[in-house]
Design a protein around this motif. Sequence first.
Motif, PDB file in Angstrom:
ATOM      1  N   ASP A  10       0.828  -1.220   0.000  1.00 16.40           N
ATOM      2  CA  ASP A  10       0.000   0.000   0.000  1.00 16.40           C
ATOM      3  C   ASP A  10       0.857   1.264   0.000  1.00 16.40           C
ATOM      4  OD1 ASP A  10      -2.655  -0.661  -0.242  1.00 16.40           O
ATOM      5  OD2 ASP A  10      -3.057  -0.726   1.898  1.00 16.40           O
ATOM      6  N   ARG A  12       1.244   3.123  -3.346  1.00 15.33           N
ATOM      7  CA  ARG A  12       0.127   3.899  -3.890  1.00 15.33           C
ATOM      8  C   ARG A  12       0.027   3.724  -5.407  1.00 15.33           C
ATOM      9  NH1 ARG A  12       3.286   7.342  -1.045  1.00 15.33           N
ATOM     10  NH2 ARG A  12       3.689   8.694  -2.843  1.00 15.33           N
ATOM     11  N   TYR A  61      -4.102  -2.131  -4.946  1.00 16.83           N
ATOM     12  CA  TYR A  61      -4.299  -0.854  -4.264  1.00 16.83           C
ATOM     13  C   TYR A  61      -5.568  -0.190  -4.781  1.00 16.83           C
ATOM     14  CZ  TYR A  61      -3.227   3.882  -2.627  1.00 16.83           C
ATOM     15  OH  TYR A  61      -3.270   5.117  -2.027  1.00 16.83           O
ATOM     16  N   ARG A  62      -6.543  -0.013  -3.922  1.00 18.54           N
ATOM     17  CA  ARG A  62      -7.846   0.502  -4.338  1.00 18.54           C
ATOM     18  C   ARG A  62      -8.002   2.013  -4.150  1.00 18.54           C
ATOM     19  NH1 ARG A  62      -8.629  -4.595  -2.164  1.00 18.54           N
ATOM     20  NH2 ARG A  62      -9.916  -6.021  -3.419  1.00 18.54           N
ATOM     21  N   ALA A  63      -7.190   2.593  -3.280  1.00 17.52           N
ATOM     22  CA  ALA A  63      -7.422   3.998  -2.930  1.00 17.52           C
ATOM     23  C   ALA A  63      -7.147   4.952  -4.089  1.00 17.52           C
ATOM     24  CB  ALA A  63      -6.563   4.384  -1.722  1.00 17.52           C
ATOM     25  N   SER A 100     -10.927   4.697  -5.071  1.00 19.77           N
ATOM     26  CA  SER A 100     -12.016   4.583  -4.105  1.00 19.77           C
ATOM     27  C   SER A 100     -12.233   5.840  -3.280  1.00 19.77           C
ATOM     28  CB  SER A 100     -11.758   3.390  -3.167  1.00 19.77           C
ATOM     29  OG  SER A 100     -10.585   3.589  -2.394  1.00 19.77           O
ATOM     30  N   ASP A 101     -11.223   6.705  -3.208  1.00 17.21           N
ATOM     31  CA  ASP A 101     -11.343   7.937  -2.426  1.00 17.21           C
ATOM     32  C   ASP A 101     -11.901   9.098  -3.249  1.00 17.21           C
ATOM     33  OD1 ASP A 101     -10.268   6.524  -0.333  1.00 17.21           O
ATOM     34  OD2 ASP A 101      -8.280   7.409  -0.457  1.00 17.21           O
TER      35      ASP A 101
END
Length: 340
Positions: free
Chosen positions: A86, A89, A104-106, A109-110
């Motif tokens: 993570d 990024r 890594y989803r952020a 997703s954010d």
Amino acid sequence: MFSRLTAYILLLLLTATGLTSCHGIDEYTDDPRGNFEALWSIIDEHYCFLDQKGIDWGAVHDRYVRRISDRMTDEEFFIVCSDMLDELRDGHVNLSASFNTYYYRAWWSDYPQNFSKRIIEENYFNFNYRQSSGMMYGFLDNNIGYIYYGSFSSPVGAGNLDYALNFLASANGLIIDVRDNGGGDLTNVEKFVSRFIDRPTLVGYISHKTGPGHDDFSEPYPITYRPADNGRIRWAKPVVVLTNRSTFSAANNFASVMKLLPGVKIVGATTGGGSGMPFSSELPCGWGVRFSACSMLDAEGNSTESGVTPSEGCAVDLDPIAALDGRDTILERAVELLNE
């Protein structure tokens, strides 16, 4: 037939394979500590954005190695490795075990989604549109052409593009929607771009790791696209490309190329980035690891790993209240620009 870019990518991947064999993972034991050190070293020697992102990978090692125990289960070990990854990024980074796959989803997703295909299908086309090779296309009001292309993994042939662009030829302008396009084959990027240029055009650069040091990179290799062959349909009218945060990888590259062409504007939200070409390796336990191994730059030499921003004055979100009424405010902003 391979393009020059394809041949170059194959060459650099072979080079990366050679680097992996020189610093082989077979020196690590197949236990939690050995697999952890193998994973950390693979990223340390071959990941291409450590310096660019300001990541102190040594400090990351020291922080996460404390969580490694010889008594931990595979699932506990997987969680520690995922938490460490993570730190990169990067949506191109994956860890694959038989029971789970990390990514890594952020990176998306954010952020607001800013897209609903159903709104467009129902409220702008009344479900009356053409569909071919991953493309949905037709006419919007005010004589504006529209193409939605949801994945650069969907094969698209020269004939498919000829039919679509010929059908839309009478339009005053064209919208190309690549929202929620997660990427795919760069060859399809080149096929699309070739319809919007009339001469060989520098579209970017690529460089790859040449050694284990964080700054061991080759000189940037120029990438040039050529216009579509004579007899193929090309487009010379204004173009707007629609993007959101889920425009990623090859679609991110498409946005970066199109943004620098005359007569093209990017409308919507900053893309999700993902400019690193991915490469795969393996841990002693057999888990696969995929990561960004070489960097692609735009034609001005800038990295697009963090995303491509909209053209000046063209940043807009999908208004959730308007969406309830069946309106796509990003699409409508594009139509306004083309009507101007």
